[in-house]
Scaffold this motif. Structure first.
Motif, PDB file in Angstrom:
ATOM      1  N   THR A 123      30.441   2.697  -3.752  1.00 28.46           N
ATOM      2  CA  THR A 123      29.466   3.226  -4.711  1.00 28.46           C
ATOM      3  C   THR A 123      28.076   2.762  -4.321  1.00 28.46           C
ATOM      4  O   THR A 123      27.884   1.614  -3.920  1.00 28.46           O
ATOM      5  CB  THR A 123      29.784   2.747  -6.139  1.00 28.46           C
ATOM      6  OG1 THR A 123      31.107   3.164  -6.490  1.00 28.46           O
ATOM      7  CG2 THR A 123      28.800   3.325  -7.143  1.00 28.46           C
ATOM      8  N   ILE A 124      27.107   3.654  -4.422  1.00 24.30           N
ATOM      9  CA  ILE A 124      25.697   3.321  -4.181  1.00 24.30           C
ATOM     10  C   ILE A 124      24.996   3.241  -5.531  1.00 24.30           C
ATOM     11  O   ILE A 124      25.190   4.104  -6.396  1.00 24.30           O
ATOM     12  CB  ILE A 124      25.019   4.374  -3.301  1.00 24.30           C
ATOM     13  CG1 ILE A 124      25.647   4.366  -1.903  1.00 24.30           C
ATOM     14  CG2 ILE A 124      23.519   4.119  -3.191  1.00 24.30           C
ATOM     15  CD1 ILE A 124      25.068   5.417  -0.965  1.00 24.30           C
ATOM     16  N   ALA A 146      21.306  -0.685 -15.027  1.00 26.76           N
ATOM     17  CA  ALA A 146      20.664   0.592 -14.674  1.00 26.76           C
ATOM     18  C   ALA A 146      21.518   1.419 -13.717  1.00 26.76           C
ATOM     19  O   ALA A 146      21.101   1.756 -12.607  1.00 26.76           O
ATOM     20  CB  ALA A 146      19.273   0.348 -14.090  1.00 26.76           C
ATOM     21  N   PHE A 147      22.707   1.798 -14.157  1.00 24.89           N
ATOM     22  CA  PHE A 147      23.639   2.549 -13.314  1.00 24.89           C
ATOM     23  C   PHE A 147      23.553   4.062 -13.551  1.00 24.89           C
ATOM     24  O   PHE A 147      24.524   4.783 -13.323  1.00 24.89           O
ATOM     25  CB  PHE A 147      25.076   2.084 -13.574  1.00 24.89           C
ATOM     26  CG  PHE A 147      25.355   0.700 -13.075  1.00 24.89           C
ATOM     27  CD1 PHE A 147      25.625   0.474 -11.742  1.00 24.89           C
ATOM     28  CD2 PHE A 147      25.321  -0.390 -13.941  1.00 24.89           C
ATOM     29  CE1 PHE A 147      25.884  -0.804 -11.274  1.00 24.89           C
ATOM     30  CE2 PHE A 147      25.572  -1.671 -13.488  1.00 24.89           C
ATOM     31  CZ  PHE A 147      25.852  -1.887 -12.146  1.00 24.89           C
ATOM     32  N   PRO A 196      29.434   7.729  -5.955  1.00 26.90           N
ATOM     33  CA  PRO A 196      30.227   7.460  -4.751  1.00 26.90           C
ATOM     34  C   PRO A 196      29.440   7.792  -3.491  1.00 26.90           C
ATOM     35  O   PRO A 196      28.607   8.711  -3.472  1.00 26.90           O
ATOM     36  CB  PRO A 196      31.436   8.386  -4.911  1.00 26.90           C
ATOM     37  CG  PRO A 196      31.547   8.616  -6.382  1.00 26.90           C
ATOM     38  CD  PRO A 196      30.142   8.620  -6.889  1.00 26.90           C
ATOM     39  N   VAL A 197      29.725   7.061  -2.420  1.00 31.87           N
ATOM     40  CA  VAL A 197      28.986   7.222  -1.168  1.00 31.87           C
ATOM     41  C   VAL A 197      29.082   8.652  -0.643  1.00 31.87           C
ATOM     42  O   VAL A 197      28.084   9.233  -0.185  1.00 31.87           O
ATOM     43  CB  VAL A 197      29.515   6.234  -0.109  1.00 31.87           C
ATOM     44  CG1 VAL A 197      28.856   6.502   1.247  1.00 31.87           C
ATOM     45  CG2 VAL A 197      29.244   4.799  -0.539  1.00 31.87           C
ATOM     46  N   ASP A 207      20.526   0.497  -0.831  1.00 26.87           N
ATOM     47  CA  ASP A 207      20.409  -0.604  -1.790  1.00 26.87           C
ATOM     48  C   ASP A 207      20.018  -1.909  -1.101  1.00 26.87           C
ATOM     49  O   ASP A 207      19.311  -2.737  -1.689  1.00 26.87           O
ATOM     50  CB  ASP A 207      21.738  -0.801  -2.526  1.00 26.87           C
ATOM     51  CG  ASP A 207      22.105   0.381  -3.400  1.00 26.87           C
ATOM     52  OD1 ASP A 207      21.187   1.096  -3.845  1.00 26.87           O
ATOM     53  OD2 ASP A 207      23.311   0.590  -3.651  1.00 26.87           O
ATOM     54  N   SER A 208      20.477  -2.086   0.130  1.00 19.65           N
ATOM     55  CA  SER A 208      20.133  -3.310   0.868  1.00 19.65           C
ATOM     56  C   SER A 208      18.624  -3.383   1.100  1.00 19.65           C
ATOM     57  O   SER A 208      18.018  -4.455   1.004  1.00 19.65           O
ATOM     58  CB  SER A 208      20.876  -3.346   2.208  1.00 19.65           C
ATOM     59  OG  SER A 208      22.271  -3.201   2.018  1.00 19.65           O
ATOM     60  N   TRP A 209      18.026  -2.227   1.425  1.00 22.55           N
ATOM     61  CA  TRP A 209      16.563  -2.185   1.569  1.00 22.55           C
ATOM     62  C   TRP A 209      15.891  -2.582   0.254  1.00 22.55           C
ATOM     63  O   TRP A 209      14.938  -3.382   0.246  1.00 22.55           O
ATOM     64  CB  TRP A 209      16.123  -0.778   1.975  1.00 22.55           C
ATOM     65  CG  TRP A 209      14.629  -0.606   2.043  1.00 22.55           C
ATOM     66  CD1 TRP A 209      13.774  -0.402   0.995  1.00 22.55           C
ATOM     67  CD2 TRP A 209      13.809  -0.638   3.212  1.00 22.55           C
ATOM     68  NE1 TRP A 209      12.482  -0.294   1.427  1.00 22.55           N
ATOM     69  CE2 TRP A 209      12.467  -0.449   2.796  1.00 22.55           C
ATOM     70  CE3 TRP A 209      14.078  -0.796   4.572  1.00 22.55           C
ATOM     71  CZ2 TRP A 209      11.412  -0.411   3.691  1.00 22.55           C
ATOM     72  CZ3 TRP A 209      13.016  -0.762   5.471  1.00 22.55           C
ATOM     73  CH2 TRP A 209      11.703  -0.574   5.031  1.00 22.55           C
ATOM     74  N   ALA A 210      16.399  -2.054  -0.837  1.00 23.04           N
ATOM     75  CA  ALA A 210      15.818  -2.378  -2.143  1.00 23.04           C
ATOM     76  C   ALA A 210      15.973  -3.857  -2.481  1.00 23.04           C
ATOM     77  O   ALA A 210      15.112  -4.445  -3.148  1.00 23.04           O
ATOM     78  CB  ALA A 210      16.470  -1.514  -3.228  1.00 23.04           C
TER      79      ALA A 210
END
Length: 517
Positions: A138-139, A160-161, A166-167, A203-206
């Motif tokens: 999930t992203i 905040a979902f 899903p990817v 999400d990793s960038w965020a």
């Protein structure tokens, strides 16, 4: 939905939470209204999210709100905002109740700067939440400071979902919801519109952007991300990996975040990790941890000390596990380098915990803990009202007078009686306490007999006239006949001190013959 349909004093028959102070979200999406909530029966604190179609700025707000609720319900993890309950009404309004927390965005925009220790622990919490989320394929899609919520204990929770997806279907969903993400937190592939390349690396960038925002007190433009000087040196290599051009490298940096020096070598992170796994630790590890804690407690962020550590310390005190060390930590919350104001100490320590500690004082409590509790009565007694003193504390406290195996406890109990004597009612002061003092005047320990006489002389002004006439002369006469010189001196001094309270006939017929044989 009927829950919180009005701004003030509204409740929901299904959820039962009373709406309180409004909390600013700082979320440009304008989907939710946040309020502090309190359960009308249990008093349990909570955070209440309210979505109202007529007030929402999102065209597809109802679907987004429902998606957020569904994800909160199903995604259970310690670092994800804890779902409690929710309701949806026929008019499309939605209400969600979660654990109490405040948006990180509100803290970043406040005048008070985040403590570095809190940021290190918080970023680790967020990275773990993302790792869990990505393990479910999930992203999140809108990670930023508005998606993070800080609990009273200082833990950071992911929320905040609304557009979590899903990817395999993320490209289509996120391309239509790009306006919900803060522009400064958008990954390069999202900025370029390359939605076919979307991966958890988004999400990793965020996460890297979030790390920057926390140390720079905000992030308003992607150009700011180049200014790595605002970051701690230990964090910079991991930060650069999180902002790598290749999404797979970012994802790996996210997975490795817990082992980077910025986190792995942080004492506060180590403390929190130990507390998280406390139930798995053996007795020796627990004792070593709590015995070291007094030396560290003043460096621990206050929210963690009060809301996370204090309940553990309270359990130790009641169970007799490292009681003196635990009480030493509590003492530093009041008298240390960064003491709690009186109002906060009463609200967070004295009222919910301290009175219970004194009520549980009995022969089964660890004696070293009892001694420490009695010695600290001067800290807590000013926060106890007369009702608490007479109905809760007194009955447990006087057991210290009767402890035949601990002269130190009997002696300290006598001395500290003066701290709360002015709040004792007539029965406890003039009858119960005097009966205990009569026995203490014949205690085998000379120092206890002496201190009992001194204490009686200081209590005379608070005693009733009938009690003074009955007790004082007899007690001081007994002291004058004591074989211990200091006890006899105390008896003589007590007569002088209490002269205004003595009846002339008693002075002539009983006192003078004893003083001048």
């Amino acid at each position: 939905m009927q829950y919180f349909s009005k701004f003030l004093g509204s409740t929901s028959s299904g959820l039962g939470y009373v709406q309180g102070e409004r909390i600013e979200t700082h979320d440009d999406a304008g989907l939710w209204e946040l309020h502090a909530g309190t359960h009308k029966e249990s008093g349990q604190r909570a955070l209440v999210f309210s979505f109202h179609p007529e007030r929402s700025r999102c065209a597809d707000g109802a679907r987004l709100a429902r998606n957020a609720v569904q994800k909160l319900k199903t995604l259970r993890h310690p670092d994800i905002l804890k779902y409690i309950n929710s309701e949806e009404a026929s008019d499309g309004s939605v209400t969600v109740v979660t654990e109490p927390a405040v948006p990180l965005a509100a803290l970043l925009r406040s005048s008070k700067k985040l403590e570095p220790a809190s940021v290190a622990w918080g970023l680790l919490c967020v990275s773990r939440a993302l790792c869990f989320l990505h393990s479910t394929q999930t992203i999140h899609g809108r990670l930023s400071d508005v998606a993070i919520f800080v609990t009273p204990g200082g833990d950071w929770r992911l929320g905040a979902f609304e557009i979590a997806t899903p990817v395999q279907s993320a490209g289509g969903v996120l391309s239509n919801s790009q306006h919900l993400q803060t522009n400064a937190f958008l990954a390069p592939e999202a900025v370029r519109g390359q939605w076919n390349m979307v991966s958890p690396g988004l999400d990793s960038w965020a996460l890297g952007c979030l790390a920057f925002a926390c140390h720079a007190n905000g992030l308003s433009s992607p150009e700011q991300l180049r200014n790595i000087e605002v970051l701690p040196t230990a964090l910079r290599p991991q930060y650069q990996r999180l902002l790598a051009s290749a999404p797979p490298e970012r994802e790996q940096a996210e997975k490795d975040f817990a082992s980077c020096p910025y986190v792995a070598n942080h004492k506060y992170v180590e403390l929190n990790l130990f507390v998280e796994n406390l139930a798995l630790k053996d007795t020796f590890e627990k004792e070593a941890f709590f015995n070291r804690l007094p030396a560290q407690i003043e460096r621990v962020p206050r929210d963690c000390a009060v809301h996370k550590l204090l309940p553990l310390l309270s359990a130790n005190i009641k169970e007799g596990v490292c009681g003196p060390a635990s009480l030493s930590c509590v003492k530093k919350l009041k008298e240390g380098l960064n003491p709690l104001p009186d109002a906060e100490f009463k609200e967070h320590v004295a009222d919910p915990f301290a009175l219970g500690w004194y009520a549980s004082m009995n022969a089964s409590m660890d004696r070293a803990t009892r001694l420490e509790l009695v010695s600290m009565l001067g800290i807590f007694a000013p926060f106890f009202d007369a009702n608490a003193i007479n109905n809760t504390l007194f009955a447990a406290y006087v057991t210290g007078f009767q402890d035949a195996t601990s002269p130190a406890l009997r002696d300290l109990s006598v001395k500290t009686t003066l701290i709360f004597a002015d709040k004792l009612n007539d029965r406890n002061l003039n009858t119960q306490l005097m009966a205990h003092f009569a026995k203490l005047q014949v205690d085998p320990e000379a120092a206890i007999r002496t201190n009992t006489t001194i204490c009686l002389s200081k209590l005379a002004s608070q005693m009733s006239e009938a009690a003074r006439n009955k007790v004082l002369v007899s007690a001081f006469l007994r002291a004058l006949k004591d074989p211990f010189p200091a006890a006899r001196t105390a008896g003589l001094t007590a007569y002088i001190t209490c002269r205004p309270y003595l009846v002339a006939q008693d002075v002539a017929s009983r006192v003078l013959p004893a003083v001048c044989p």
